[in-house]
Motif scaffolding. Sequence first.
Motif, PDB file in Angstrom:
ATOM      1  N   CYS A 197      11.042   5.292   4.361  1.00 21.90           N
ATOM      2  CA  CYS A 197      11.540   5.956   5.574  1.00 21.90           C
ATOM      3  C   CYS A 197      12.548   5.077   6.312  1.00 21.90           C
ATOM      4  O   CYS A 197      13.548   5.566   6.855  1.00 21.90           O
ATOM      5  N   ALA A 198      12.280   3.768   6.327  1.00 24.83           N
ATOM      6  CA  ALA A 198      13.215   2.860   6.998  1.00 24.83           C
ATOM      7  C   ALA A 198      14.560   2.830   6.291  1.00 24.83           C
ATOM      8  O   ALA A 198      15.625   2.880   6.924  1.00 24.83           O
ATOM      9  N   GLY A 199      14.540   2.732   4.963  1.00 27.97           N
ATOM     10  CA  GLY A 199      15.801   2.754   4.224  1.00 27.97           C
ATOM     11  C   GLY A 199      16.557   4.047   4.411  1.00 27.97           C
ATOM     12  O   GLY A 199      17.786   4.062   4.569  1.00 27.97           O
ATOM     13  N   ALA A 200      15.818   5.164   4.396  1.00 30.79           N
ATOM     14  CA  ALA A 200      16.470   6.467   4.599  1.00 30.79           C
ATOM     15  C   ALA A 200      17.064   6.568   5.995  1.00 30.79           C
ATOM     16  O   ALA A 200      18.156   7.124   6.189  1.00 30.79           O
ATOM     17  N   PHE A 201      16.366   5.987   7.003  1.00 27.68           N
ATOM     18  CA  PHE A 201      16.892   6.035   8.366  1.00 27.68           C
ATOM     19  C   PHE A 201      18.200   5.266   8.482  1.00 27.68           C
ATOM     20  O   PHE A 201      19.151   5.716   9.124  1.00 27.68           O
ATOM     21  N   ILE A 202      18.272   4.080   7.872  1.00 20.14           N
ATOM     22  CA  ILE A 202      19.491   3.268   7.964  1.00 20.14           C
ATOM     23  C   ILE A 202      20.674   4.012   7.378  1.00 20.14           C
ATOM     24  O   ILE A 202      21.771   4.044   7.963  1.00 20.14           O
ATOM     25  N   LEU A 203      20.493   4.631   6.227  1.00 23.82           N
ATOM     26  CA  LEU A 203      21.604   5.375   5.617  1.00 23.82           C
ATOM     27  C   LEU A 203      21.932   6.624   6.408  1.00 23.82           C
ATOM     28  O   LEU A 203      23.101   6.953   6.625  1.00 23.82           O
ATOM     29  N   GLN A 204      20.908   7.352   6.850  1.00 24.60           N
ATOM     30  CA  GLN A 204      21.150   8.589   7.576  1.00 24.60           C
ATOM     31  C   GLN A 204      21.814   8.326   8.923  1.00 24.60           C
ATOM     32  O   GLN A 204      22.612   9.135   9.411  1.00 24.60           O
ATOM     33  N   SER A 205      21.510   7.172   9.514  1.00 21.72           N
ATOM     34  CA  SER A 205      22.066   6.855  10.827  1.00 21.72           C
ATOM     35  C   SER A 205      23.587   6.783  10.800  1.00 21.72           C
ATOM     36  O   SER A 205      24.252   7.211  11.742  1.00 21.72           O
ATOM     37  N   PRO A 225      20.030  -5.369  -2.033  1.00 20.33           N
ATOM     38  CA  PRO A 225      18.845  -5.788  -2.794  1.00 20.33           C
ATOM     39  C   PRO A 225      17.530  -5.414  -2.118  1.00 20.33           C
ATOM     40  O   PRO A 225      16.528  -5.188  -2.787  1.00 20.33           O
ATOM     41  N   ILE A 226      17.537  -5.341  -0.777  1.00 22.61           N
ATOM     42  CA  ILE A 226      16.328  -4.948  -0.060  1.00 22.61           C
ATOM     43  C   ILE A 226      16.209  -3.431   0.008  1.00 22.61           C
ATOM     44  O   ILE A 226      15.125  -2.870  -0.153  1.00 22.61           O
ATOM     45  N   LEU A 227      17.319  -2.753   0.207  1.00 22.33           N
ATOM     46  CA  LEU A 227      17.288  -1.301   0.418  1.00 22.33           C
ATOM     47  C   LEU A 227      17.145  -0.526  -0.881  1.00 22.33           C
ATOM     48  O   LEU A 227      16.454   0.498  -0.924  1.00 22.33           O
ATOM     49  N   ALA A 228      17.823  -0.988  -1.947  1.00 27.64           N
ATOM     50  CA  ALA A 228      17.937  -0.173  -3.162  1.00 27.64           C
ATOM     51  C   ALA A 228      16.599   0.256  -3.752  1.00 27.64           C
ATOM     52  O   ALA A 228      16.456   1.422  -4.160  1.00 27.64           O
ATOM     53  N   PRO A 229      15.577  -0.600  -3.837  1.00 25.99           N
ATOM     54  CA  PRO A 229      14.323  -0.142  -4.452  1.00 25.99           C
ATOM     55  C   PRO A 229      13.622   0.970  -3.684  1.00 25.99           C
ATOM     56  O   PRO A 229      12.736   1.621  -4.238  1.00 25.99           O
ATOM     57  N   TYR A 230      14.003   1.198  -2.421  1.00 25.97           N
ATOM     58  CA  TYR A 230      13.296   2.170  -1.601  1.00 25.97           C
ATOM     59  C   TYR A 230      14.182   3.352  -1.208  1.00 25.97           C
ATOM     60  O   TYR A 230      13.835   4.091  -0.285  1.00 25.97           O
ATOM     61  N   THR A 249       0.846  -1.186   0.000  1.00 26.81           N
ATOM     62  CA  THR A 249       0.000   0.000   0.000  1.00 26.81           C
ATOM     63  C   THR A 249       0.882   1.237   0.000  1.00 26.81           C
ATOM     64  O   THR A 249       2.107   1.159   0.163  1.00 26.81           O
ATOM     65  N   GLU A 250       0.239   2.374  -0.151  1.00 27.57           N
ATOM     66  CA  GLU A 250       1.000   3.619  -0.144  1.00 27.57           C
ATOM     67  C   GLU A 250       1.678   3.841   1.194  1.00 27.57           C
ATOM     68  O   GLU A 250       2.819   4.289   1.264  1.00 27.57           O
ATOM     69  N   ALA A 251       0.970   3.489   2.276  1.00 29.50           N
ATOM     70  CA  ALA A 251       1.551   3.688   3.609  1.00 29.50           C
ATOM     71  C   ALA A 251       2.735   2.751   3.844  1.00 29.50           C
ATOM     72  O   ALA A 251       3.767   3.150   4.392  1.00 29.50           O
ATOM     73  N   SER A 252       2.576   1.482   3.446  1.00 22.95           N
ATOM     74  CA  SER A 252       3.683   0.541   3.646  1.00 22.95           C
ATOM     75  C   SER A 252       4.886   0.908   2.796  1.00 22.95           C
ATOM     76  O   SER A 252       6.033   0.791   3.235  1.00 22.95           O
ATOM     77  N   HIS A 253       4.611   1.357   1.561  1.00 21.31           N
ATOM     78  CA  HIS A 253       5.722   1.777   0.707  1.00 21.31           C
ATOM     79  C   HIS A 253       6.453   2.979   1.298  1.00 21.31           C
ATOM     80  O   HIS A 253       7.691   3.051   1.279  1.00 21.31           O
ATOM     81  N   GLN A 254       5.689   3.900   1.848  1.00 22.36           N
ATOM     82  CA  GLN A 254       6.301   5.075   2.473  1.00 22.36           C
ATOM     83  C   GLN A 254       7.102   4.673   3.705  1.00 22.36           C
ATOM     84  O   GLN A 254       8.184   5.204   3.959  1.00 22.36           O
ATOM     85  N   ALA A 255       6.567   3.687   4.456  1.00 23.41           N
ATOM     86  CA  ALA A 255       7.312   3.218   5.626  1.00 23.41           C
ATOM     87  C   ALA A 255       8.622   2.556   5.221  1.00 23.41           C
ATOM     88  O   ALA A 255       9.653   2.726   5.880  1.00 23.41           O
ATOM     89  N   LEU A 256       8.610   1.796   4.149  1.00 24.06           N
ATOM     90  CA  LEU A 256       9.844   1.168   3.667  1.00 24.06           C
ATOM     91  C   LEU A 256      10.853   2.207   3.228  1.00 24.06           C
ATOM     92  O   LEU A 256      12.056   2.086   3.485  1.00 24.06           O
TER      93      LEU A 256
END
Length: 1282
Positions: free
Chosen positions: A712-720, A758-763, A703-710
């Motif tokens: 945000c999660a990918g961005a958090f890992i890199l930003q951290s 492979p998990i992070l790149a699409p998001y 869904t749009e919400a789950s995609h947005q959460a993914l």
Amino acid sequence: MAAIYSGIHLKLKSAKTSWEDKLKLAQFAWISHQCFLPNKEQVLLDWVCHTLVSCSNKKLELPNDIVEKLWTYLDNILHSRKLQSLFKDGKTITLRFSIAQVMNEKLSTSYAQKTLKDVGTVLSCCSGILSMPPLSIVYTAKFELLVDLLSKLSCLACWQLSSEEAVSPQLLEVLQLTFQQYLLIQRQQANANRVFGQVTKQLLQPCLLLRHLLTSGAWTQAEDGHLRQHQSKEIRNSIEALLVAGIFRPELLPSYSEELLPEKEPHAVRKGGLKHLLLPASTIQARLEDASFCPPALHGKVVANSVPLLFKLFLESYNKAENHLVCFHMLTRLYRCLRISNLQEDLWNSQFSPSEWTSELLAMEQLLNSVLSNGIYNVAADRIRHKEVQFHFYRQLAQILVSHSQPAIPAWFRCLKALISLNHLIVEPDLDDLVASAWIDAEVSELRTKKAQETLVATLFHTYAKLRQFQKLFEEVLSVICRPAAEELRLPVLPAGIRAKLCECLLDLPPNQILDIVALILEKCQTFLIPDVRGDSDVASKLQSMSSLLHSVLFHMRSLDDSTPLPVVRRTQNLMETMQREVIRALFDLLTDCQAEETELELWVEKVGGSALLFACTWVAANTLFSLNCPKYASPAGKTTLALTDSTVSNWDFSAVLPGLDTQSWEKITKLLSCSCSGSRYCTEWLVLQKMKMMLMQSSSQTEASHQALQCAGAFILQSGRCCTNGEESEPWDGNAGAITSLTYPTAHWHLVVSNLPILAPYLSMSDTWYVAGVLLKTLLANQTQAAPDGDGSSLITVGKVSTDLLHSPLLPELRAIHSSFLSHIVQHCASIVANQSLQQLSAEDVPWCEFDPSGRGASTGPSSEPSMCWTAMEKAAQVILSSAKGRDYVTLEEEHLNRLLGLLDIISALNLDSLFPLGHTRCFLLLLSLAANTKASVACSEALSLKFRTTCYRLLACLQTGRNANSSFKVLHASDVLEAALSSAFAACKTSAGVSTAAPWDEFLCGIQVFLEHYLQFTLERRQSVKLNLEKFMSFLATCKPCAASSEHAESWSPAADQLLLVAVTAQCQVLTLHLQHRQQQGNHQASGTLPVLLEQAVLQTGATIQLCLRNHTKGQPLPLVFLPCITTLLKADSFLAQSVTGESAQKSPAQPSKCQQLSHRELYQRFYIQLLRELDLAGGNVQFLRSALQFLTAFCSMPELYPAQATSIAAFHSIRKLLAGNNGLSFLLSQPFVTRGSLKGVCELQCWYRHPAWGWGTLSLPKVDGLQLPSAPATVVYSQ
């Protein structure tokens, strides 16, 4: 004459004759045949010996120079050929025993005075006497003299080895000879007691000291180290043989038994003719404890070096099953000689240097290893028969080692390992102290010591695992961890090596034992640590160690599966629930409460946060693993895990992976630990990643919400981790999440990101994708300048290793957005080095080089239906490249620039260029073309470096032409323009490369540009678009590059390098056209007319003219450059193909057409070159490249015998070939080369075919056989010139 010389004997005895005259008369009498004296040789020898003995006894006073001359005279006699001839003739000549005593006294005086000044001649006399059996009887018949001589020589050698002076080779040679004589006589002595007494009284101490000095000494180059090492080994072997035959003879075993086994009755062992009680062990012990035979500072090391040797020799002599107890008691006696034995009674001051500790522990290690290897200690026999006498001894030794720990010395660890190998019960009473001093509290940094520590701990693991007592070992480990720390900074509980050993052992343990360990860890945390952790950083450190230990145990145990018994599964569930409820939730509650009270992050809070998050990660990983592999396992999180909906995918809702905390609590904990750049941040990133995986596994459609959460999660890992990965400092990481520090965190973070791309790149957003590609390039460039780790560091994870693995993996091309961004970073780096307009356009930031797809489905890098901005920018860049090449507007590069560019080109070469999409392929092609065609090296640069740079560019351009999207570069460039631009820059470089036109870098450059031209021309022909136009323009360009003759008026602009480059270009053109037409002919198209045959004919004429001009410019008398051989071979094949095509087409129209040979356009050139090649063939030597090229030309040439010059007969023509085939450096050498392929051997076989034809009249010649190649038979009819 006889009357004149008959009175010599009287004159030698006369007091009126001066000693100078006596010496002259004696020398004359020895060498003269005119002196008649009864038994002359014996008389002269007795006279000089009597004189020397009188001088030694003070009966005769002579000046020192006269005494030295007398010794020289004796030495001359002993080494004279005349004396040897007399012995061969059977004449009897003897020496007095007194002269041997005098020589021994002379050596003793020299040792007392610490000088070898006056004993060189005496040593030479000893050598002469000992080397001749008739004379050596003065020592062998009187054994005491030989023993005394060996003792004196050993003392002299010890003094010399201890001094700073170079060791006398003569002294070592005489010593070696004396040892040989002594060992020969010693074996013949029947009285074992007498020999034992002599050895222990006179030889034992000097020999042991000598052996120690020989073992520990280093020979200088001036002393001929190799020879001295051999002598040293021989002398040490002689010492060991002396000790075995002297103090460990079989006849002495009863004496050892009687002394060492006091419980036996004396009459039971006193036999064998022993006349009195002998105490051999006590005698040896007393001689070792006597420190008078060497300097006090050296005594301890000599004893430590000697005790293991004596015990080893004792075992070799007496070790049998019935003598094991005797051997043990001898061990105890020798052990008492070591200073370490005094620690038992606290008689030894332990404040000694590390070197002294090392020598003692090394001796102890060797003793224990001898016990192990010889099976002296039998646990059952010792307990039943001997009241555990051995066990108590080893137990005391273990107590000494543990109470006086030396963790900086590898031998200390090895001694403990040997004791554990003997019997684990030896160290078990001190197991807690052993674990503390050798593992938990041991600060070890040196590699050898680390290895010894890891081996000891691994022995503990395997021992208790075999005994099914692993839980008992871990009870001690956990109790040591819970002790107060010895220092404020607690060491990591699991260093990399020990962690690896633990993981190996865990794989073999049954599940119940591992669950016992988990239960122990959780119990310690609940009972001793969590209640007292608030405000106590030491307790927090212990909790951190517990979390690291539990993490390693659960991460490396065997997973539960279908075959796991149900009780084990239920126990696992209970432990997981206890861990989640009693440990993890308790720590998280403590952290959430702490945030409300504390304004600054204290040390204990940071450690507790890291421990809590590591516990959480461990729980999540183990719970997921058990759930996936064991259907019987019911996850404690199963009752609380909800289906993912729009309301449960907020940023900090981890209930799907870890129940018990709400979003607000997670936000508080994350903010609390945000300033910590260590393990807590890594664990948070790991949990976020686990949440992403869970969301992807449980949701069939996003869904749009789950995609947005993914996202945000990918961005958090890199930003951290962005703030830490931008820094330059990072240390290797051992892969243990519980041992992450601020210096290893960048490595751990980058490893987490790359391994989950492979998990992070699409998001990832476009900026995050750009960031990842930038870090990848940055770390790769940094890794090029770092030295490769060795030893222990090679198994650790580094940022450079992670990036290099990603670069070489097939995964990177699949990540299209990152791959395209990575290429953009490379272009930008090149543009920052080479400031030209084309690269600026290729790296323009306002151009969307990667058309990012925000839907999370990757990126689009291909051309759209309408001309995009990217293709427009590349067209402009292409025109700039061509205009700069035509206008010779080159960017000058310094050596630093070239090195940086070569680093970038190495990275490009590691990429899978075949995986580039059309946009990336074209961009990469333009980048490489710009570097090759629009740059030049400065005058100060190394020519080899400049050529290497250009060679790399051309090779990469050639690789691009083999890719699947090679056609895309033709959308922005015409083929003729590319070839002209590439060669224009290469011709300009020839002006500075004239001096290296025969060097290896130049040959590699020519090879590189030839490969590029062949690949590019071949692809141009295969495209079948504007072939005639492109090739005609290329031929016209090559015609303008025609070199001038060296003798012309423009000779100053002539360059041999330009000649060779032009030759390579025209040859590549011929080669490609010939192969293409041959392929078409094989497909059934035999038409000789048309565009391509005409172009080939023009190319043949152009190539022939170029070769002829280059040959005229070639310096006479010099060998032809290697480039000429393949060029003329290619021309011959192309010319032959054209002639064959014309002949075959017109044969039916006009049968009277001239032969193929007559239609060859450069027949005389081939014949002249053939003759020249035969002259140079003998000079080829081991030049394999020349031999291979020569064989290829001769194969082609020999296929047309009518080409032979009229002056050359068949024998003369193949004379050089026969020498090549039969010579040692000829065909056999060529076939032995690993790079000679089967294809290159085809011509060799054809040449052998012609060579074997009976018309040559050479008979048979043995040629090497080549597996898999069948030699063709000779043709039936061959035309030979007579």
